[in-house]
Write an enzyme that holds these catalytic residues in place. Structure first.
Site, PDB file in Angstrom:
ATOM      1  N   LYS A 162       9.898  -3.754  -1.972  1.00 41.83           N
ATOM      2  CA  LYS A 162       9.815  -3.276  -0.599  1.00 41.83           C
ATOM      3  C   LYS A 162      11.179  -3.000   0.028  1.00 41.83           C
ATOM      4  O   LYS A 162      11.338  -2.070   0.817  1.00 41.83           O
ATOM      5  CB  LYS A 162       9.033  -4.277   0.253  1.00 41.83           C
ATOM      6  CG  LYS A 162       7.531  -4.264   0.009  1.00 41.83           C
ATOM      7  CD  LYS A 162       6.820  -5.240   0.930  1.00 41.83           C
ATOM      8  CE  LYS A 162       5.309  -5.021   0.913  1.00 41.83           C
ATOM      9  NZ  LYS A 162       4.720  -5.126  -0.413  1.00 41.83           N
TER      10      LYS A 162
ATOM     11  N   GLU B 267      11.466  -8.245   8.762  1.00 34.93           N
ATOM     12  CA  GLU B 267      11.230  -6.953   9.400  1.00 34.93           C
ATOM     13  C   GLU B 267      10.625  -7.173  10.779  1.00 34.93           C
ATOM     14  O   GLU B 267       9.922  -8.163  11.011  1.00 34.93           O
ATOM     15  CB  GLU B 267      10.274  -6.138   8.511  1.00 34.93           C
ATOM     16  CG  GLU B 267      10.110  -4.689   8.871  1.00 34.93           C
ATOM     17  CD  GLU B 267       9.249  -3.960   7.837  1.00 34.93           C
ATOM     18  OE1 GLU B 267       9.812  -3.265   6.978  1.00 34.93           O
ATOM     19  OE2 GLU B 267       8.017  -4.124   7.876  1.00 34.93           O
TER      20      GLU B 267
ATOM     21  N   ARG C 111      -0.256   4.829  -7.101  1.00 35.72           N
ATOM     22  CA  ARG C 111      -1.520   4.848  -7.846  1.00 35.72           C
ATOM     23  C   ARG C 111      -2.576   5.530  -6.987  1.00 35.72           C
ATOM     24  O   ARG C 111      -2.317   5.920  -5.848  1.00 35.72           O
ATOM     25  CB  ARG C 111      -1.970   3.422  -8.150  1.00 35.72           C
ATOM     26  CG  ARG C 111      -2.062   2.556  -6.887  1.00 35.72           C
ATOM     27  CD  ARG C 111      -2.648   1.197  -7.139  1.00 35.72           C
ATOM     28  NE  ARG C 111      -2.476   0.284  -6.025  1.00 35.72           N
ATOM     29  CZ  ARG C 111      -3.171   0.271  -4.902  1.00 35.72           C
ATOM     30  NH1 ARG C 111      -4.110   1.185  -4.716  1.00 35.72           N
ATOM     31  NH2 ARG C 111      -2.932  -0.609  -3.955  1.00 35.72           N
TER      32      ARG C 111
END
Length: 455
Positions: free
Chosen positions: A116, A200, A303
């Site tokens: 991430k 974050e 995906r």
């Protein structure tokens, strides 16, 4: 086109991929665990190979067994579906090193987006908006405290290698941060083998909107609209719809362009999803205008997504077919310069879980009658008489409806939920019946806390 395809997955997504493969005249090969031997995806495949016991580590994540099955059956390509090995870059590399076609993005793109923090930094460099946060892992608790003070509370504590709504915690002050940091780091080390932690900014009220992208064989990246995914429990999706009722034409243009830039930044090929947070703003005095205008990159899923059918219905494409065409080096079936959405689609995830606390409730399916009718589609992994075991995800089926308008799609969803006959395992159909009468949901002005407010 590919001539033979091994599907390295199970349940509804394996059945879904097999359906498209057979329509295209591709020999479909299933792999399955001992526990899944009687499921429809096994019997509907042209050939099936048992790759191990119920434990996913010994079957659906067993790389050696899956590659041996591909070799013994003469498979030309492998489609990983979602979950299991679908975002495992080492598996993708091994498949290609074995001389097989990998139906998915390249291993380098999977690696780039799998962390991430790395993904955030790449996106920021590409001009994709990212929320305030750390550009490097918070090495220890003291570093996390300093970072949080700079970012401003509340903050989200995230496992850098996490996904699927797992490995996250919210801290409203330093005391909570100290607790959540240790908790998330320990969970990340145990679940992902990587204890790296990202700090974050946390937005108390947000919407979760994602963009379907497709990296074409000629190198172009196109966006096939957005999906609203804000109906969630424990940070995991229950309902998805397209288009998002929160997205204005101006915002749609910006968010789709950002998603394309995200794909281009990593040379993306095949199907993928760029997930974003939308931060609501107050409506104007007249009550008009969208409730969300600013968005931030959340992550990229390298995906096919569980919720891909809503995009298929709105855009009139078969995303599995498009995946296969990209993998084979073929052009898409549609004109990339003339993509246009039509109508509205909604997906409900029918899980084997109780409709109040959403706890798993596996069991033998005694009654299973799927709804039918105009605008109704069911992608299911089970039939009557099958057993939903505790070894895998609780998803039994996806009920997807579409209509000319959101209102029409909701009415069809109500009728379809009422007509779905399901007995045996616990199921969340009663929750959907409640949601589809909920004024907040009906208004379209809802956020990721809607399920909490309903409970």
């Amino acid at each position: 086109m590919i001539e033979s395809l091994l599907v390295a997955n199970r349940g509804e997504i394996a059945r879904r991929i097999i359906r498209t493969a057979r329509r295209l005249g591709i020999r479909a090969i299933a792999v399955h665990s001992e526990a899944d031997a009687g499921l429809p995806f096994v019997t509907e495949a042209d050939e099936a190979v048992c790759v191990g016991p119920a434990n996913p580590a010994q079957s659906y994540r067993n790389v050696e067994a899956i590659l041996a099955a591909a070799k013994s059956t003469g498979a030309q390509a492998i489609h990983p579906g979602y979950g299991f090995l679908s975002e495992n870059a080492d598996f993708a590399r091994t498949v290609e090193a074995s001389g097989l076609i990998w139906v998915g993005p390249g291993a380098d793109a999977i690696t780039a987006m799998g962390d991430k923090i790395n993904a955030r930094n790449l996106m920021a460099a590409a001009g994709v908006p990212v929320a305030p946060g750390t550009t490097d892992p918070a090495a220890d608790l003291d570093a996390a405290v300093v970072a949080a003070a700079e970012i401003g509370y509340p903050v989200m504590v995230k496992a850098a290698a996490g996904g699927g709504g797992m490995g996250m915690g919210v801290a409203t002050d330093e005391a909570a941060l100290r607790t959540e940091y240790d908790k998330v780091r320990s969970f990340a080390e145990r679940m992902f083998g990587d204890g790296s932690v990202l700090i974050e900014r946390y937005f108390p009220r947000v919407r979760h909107v994602e963009v379907q992208i497709l990296g074409l064989a000629d190198g172009r990246v196109v966006a096939l609209g957005e999906r609203e995914c804000s109906v969630q429990r424990r940070n995991q999706k229950l309902v998805e719809e397209s288009p998002s009722p929160a997205v204005s034409p101006e915002l749609r243009e910006r968010i789709l362009a950002a998603a394309v830039r995200a794909g281009e930044a990593v040379g993306y090929r095949n199907a993928g999803t760029v997930e974003c947070l939308l931060v609501p703003r107050q409506r104007d005095a007249s009550g008009d205008g969208p409730a969300s205008e600013e968005f931030y990159f959340l992550e990229m899923n390298t995906r096919l997504q569980v919720e891909h059918p809503v995009t298929e219905l709105v855009y009139g494409v078969d995303l599995v077919e498009e995946q296969l065409r990209v993998a084979a080096g073929l052009a898409p079936t549609f004109d990339p310069d003339a993509l246009a959405p039509r109508g509205h689609a909604i997906e409900l995830r029918i899980n084997a879980e109780d409709p109040k606390r959403f706890l798993p409730g596996p069991g033998v399916i005694k009654t299973w009658v799927e709804p039918t009718g105009e605008g109704v589609r069911v992608d299911s992994g089970y039939v009557e008489g099958n057993t939903v075991t505790p070894f895998y995800d609780s998803l039994m089926a996806k009920l997807i409806v579409n209509g000319a308008t959101r209102a029409e799609a909701i009415e069809r969803a109500k009728a379809a939920v009422a007509a779905f006959e399901l007995a045996g395992p616990k199921n969340n159909l009663p929750f959907f019946a409640e949601l589809l009468e909920n004024e907040e949901f009906l208004s379209g002005d809802y956020d990721t806390a809607i399920v909490t407010r309903m409970r």
